[in-house]
Design an enzyme around this catalytic site. Structure first.
Site, PDB file in Angstrom:
ATOM      1  N   SER A   1     -13.419 -14.662  97.928  1.00 56.91           N
ATOM      2  CA  SER A   1     -12.258 -14.662  98.837  1.00 56.91           C
ATOM      3  C   SER A   1     -12.596 -13.446  99.784  1.00 56.91           C
ATOM      4  O   SER A   1     -13.338 -12.503  99.522  1.00 56.91           O
ATOM      5  CB  SER A   1     -10.970 -14.509  97.940  1.00 56.91           C
ATOM      6  OG  SER A   1      -9.904 -14.179  98.669  1.00 56.91           O
TER       7      SER A   1
ATOM      8  N   TYR B   1      -5.930  -9.613  92.704  1.00 53.28           N
ATOM      9  CA  TYR B   1      -6.695 -10.745  92.871  1.00 53.28           C
ATOM     10  C   TYR B   1      -7.822 -10.477  93.523  1.00 53.28           C
ATOM     11  O   TYR B   1      -8.975 -10.929  92.891  1.00 53.28           O
ATOM     12  CB  TYR B   1      -5.781 -11.793  93.599  1.00 53.28           C
ATOM     13  CG  TYR B   1      -6.513 -12.912  94.010  1.00 53.28           C
ATOM     14  CD1 TYR B   1      -7.112 -13.756  93.443  1.00 53.28           C
ATOM     15  CD2 TYR B   1      -6.683 -13.000  95.529  1.00 53.28           C
ATOM     16  CE1 TYR B   1      -7.871 -15.015  93.655  1.00 53.28           C
ATOM     17  CE2 TYR B   1      -7.689 -14.047  95.998  1.00 53.28           C
ATOM     18  CZ  TYR B   1      -8.125 -14.940  95.018  1.00 53.28           C
ATOM     19  OH  TYR B   1      -8.989 -15.955  95.525  1.00 53.28           O
TER      20      TYR B   1
ATOM     21  N   LYS C   1     -11.789 -10.656  92.171  1.00 56.09           N
ATOM     22  CA  LYS C   1     -13.110 -11.407  92.879  1.00 56.09           C
ATOM     23  C   LYS C   1     -14.255 -10.322  93.230  1.00 56.09           C
ATOM     24  O   LYS C   1     -15.461 -10.754  93.155  1.00 56.09           O
ATOM     25  CB  LYS C   1     -12.633 -11.992  94.213  1.00 56.09           C
ATOM     26  CG  LYS C   1     -11.776 -13.296  93.886  1.00 56.09           C
ATOM     27  CD  LYS C   1     -12.346 -14.200  93.445  1.00 56.09           C
ATOM     28  CE  LYS C   1     -11.463 -15.399  93.019  1.00 56.09           C
ATOM     29  NZ  LYS C   1     -12.286 -16.544  92.424  1.00 56.09           N
TER      30      LYS C   1
END
Ligand code: UDP
Length: 330
Positions: free
Chosen positions: A117, A141, A145
């Site tokens: 991402s 988040y 990643k």
């Protein structure tokens, strides 16, 4: 033809990739716990309803299917939720990815495509942001990643047979034009979906989070990419790995940004609905501008986007919201 194991293949992006894989005759097994995905979204291949935490099951599936390539979409994706429940995010997005990689290693499967991402960049110091920019996420988040990206880097160093492509998605939107699959997540937080729901009257109004950013109109700028173009990038990444390509980390965006206000105006134009909009405070954790430097993926994978147009992205999303069967089958 390749054998492809797709985790999270019943979800939004995964289901679009499964459709392309199936249409070109590849053999697909989807591994999905259906926590946010849907059985109806898996248009091709076999669906194994199972969790990545279940390592025994994972090893069984990998052993019996013997995939040539693994594509890993299954993950939690809601940034504010990751801030509230970081352990939930690290467990699912990092630990469960380790389970998957270990199962692959045990069975000698060594080609991997990872859904990364733009959140790994945090607030980039240069725009457009290139793949060389430092990993500096600003929420759990993005951190989850970035952690997997580091694990992949180290694994590729330790094992010269292992190769991977990490695709850093920017803002994915739109739906397959044939209307059978699209975004179907119970409480969407993303701008284009929320604007479409406001146009549909499903929500009362659209909030604009922050109008005092250092951008020309004061609202945040993002690089919106059509889900089918993104799906196509996965097929190219797969072919690249099958041809013996070495590890790559690639931005997936068009390299052009739109502000929240521009997106809202475009949604009003495409839908013909002048829905209510209210300006409010900034949402925590939003970088002001996130636009991809997009040349690397074009040169390495020969990626040629077909839907590189904001109105087209919105139009296919609107078709899905209004005519698509899936949006009514949540
Ligand atoms: N946004 C907004 N109203 C909404 C949803 C999003 O103003 O209802 C803004 C958000 O603050 C950000 C941009 O739209 O500046 C894109 O947000 P989104 O959640 O779609 O994607 P993100 O960039 O956070 O992954």
């Amino acid at each position: 033809m390749a054998k492809v194991l797709v985790t999270g293949g019943a979800g939004y992006i995964g289901s679009h990739v499964v459709k392309l894989l199936g249409e070109s005759g590849h053999e697909v097994v989807v591994y999905d716990n259906l926590s946010t995905g849907h059985r109806w979204a898996v248009l091709y291949g076999e669906l194994v309803e199972a969790d990545l935490a279940d390592k025994k099951r994972l090893i069984d599936v990998v052993s019996s299917f013997k995939p040539d390539v693994v594509m890993h979409f299954a993950a939690y994706i809601v940034v504010p939720e990751s801030v509230r429940y970081p352990l939930k995010y690290y467990r699912n997005n990092v630990i469960n990815t380790l389970n998957l990689l270990e199962a692959m290693m045990e069975r000698g499967i060594n080609k991997f495509i990872f859904s990364s991402s733009a959140a790994v960049y945090g607030v980039p110091s240069e725009i457009p942001v290139s793949e060389e920019a430092p990993l500096a996420p600003i929420n759990p988040y993005g951190e989850s990643k970035a952690t997997v990206e580091r694990i992949l880097r180290d694994l590729a160093i330790s094992d010269s047979d292992f190769s991977y492509v990490s695709l850093r998605y920017f803002n994915v939107a739109g739906a397959d034009p044939d209307g059978r699959i699209g975004f179907a997540y119970p409480e969407p937080t993303h701008l284009i979906i929320r604007a479409l729901k406001a146009a549909k009257g499903e929500i009362d109004k659209l909030y604009i989070y922050g109008t005092d950013y250092p951008t020309p109109d004061g609202t945040c700028i993002r690089d919106y990419i059509h889900v089918v173009d993104l799906a196509e990038a996965h097929i190219l990444a797969m072919n690249y790995l099958l041809d013996g390509g070495e590890k790559q980390v690639l931005n997936c965006g068009y390299g052009r940004g739109y502000s929240v206000r521009e997106v809202v105006e475009a949604v009003k134009k495409v839908t013909g609905v002048d829905f209510p909009v209210e300006e409010t405070f900034r949402r925590p954790g939003d970088p002001p501008v996130l636009v991809a430097k997009a040349d690397k993926i074009k040169s390495i994978l020969k990626w040629r986007p077909k839907y590189d147009d904001l109105e087209c992205i919105i139009k296919t999303g609107w078709m899905w919201e209004t005519k698509g069967i899936g949006s009514r089958r949540l």
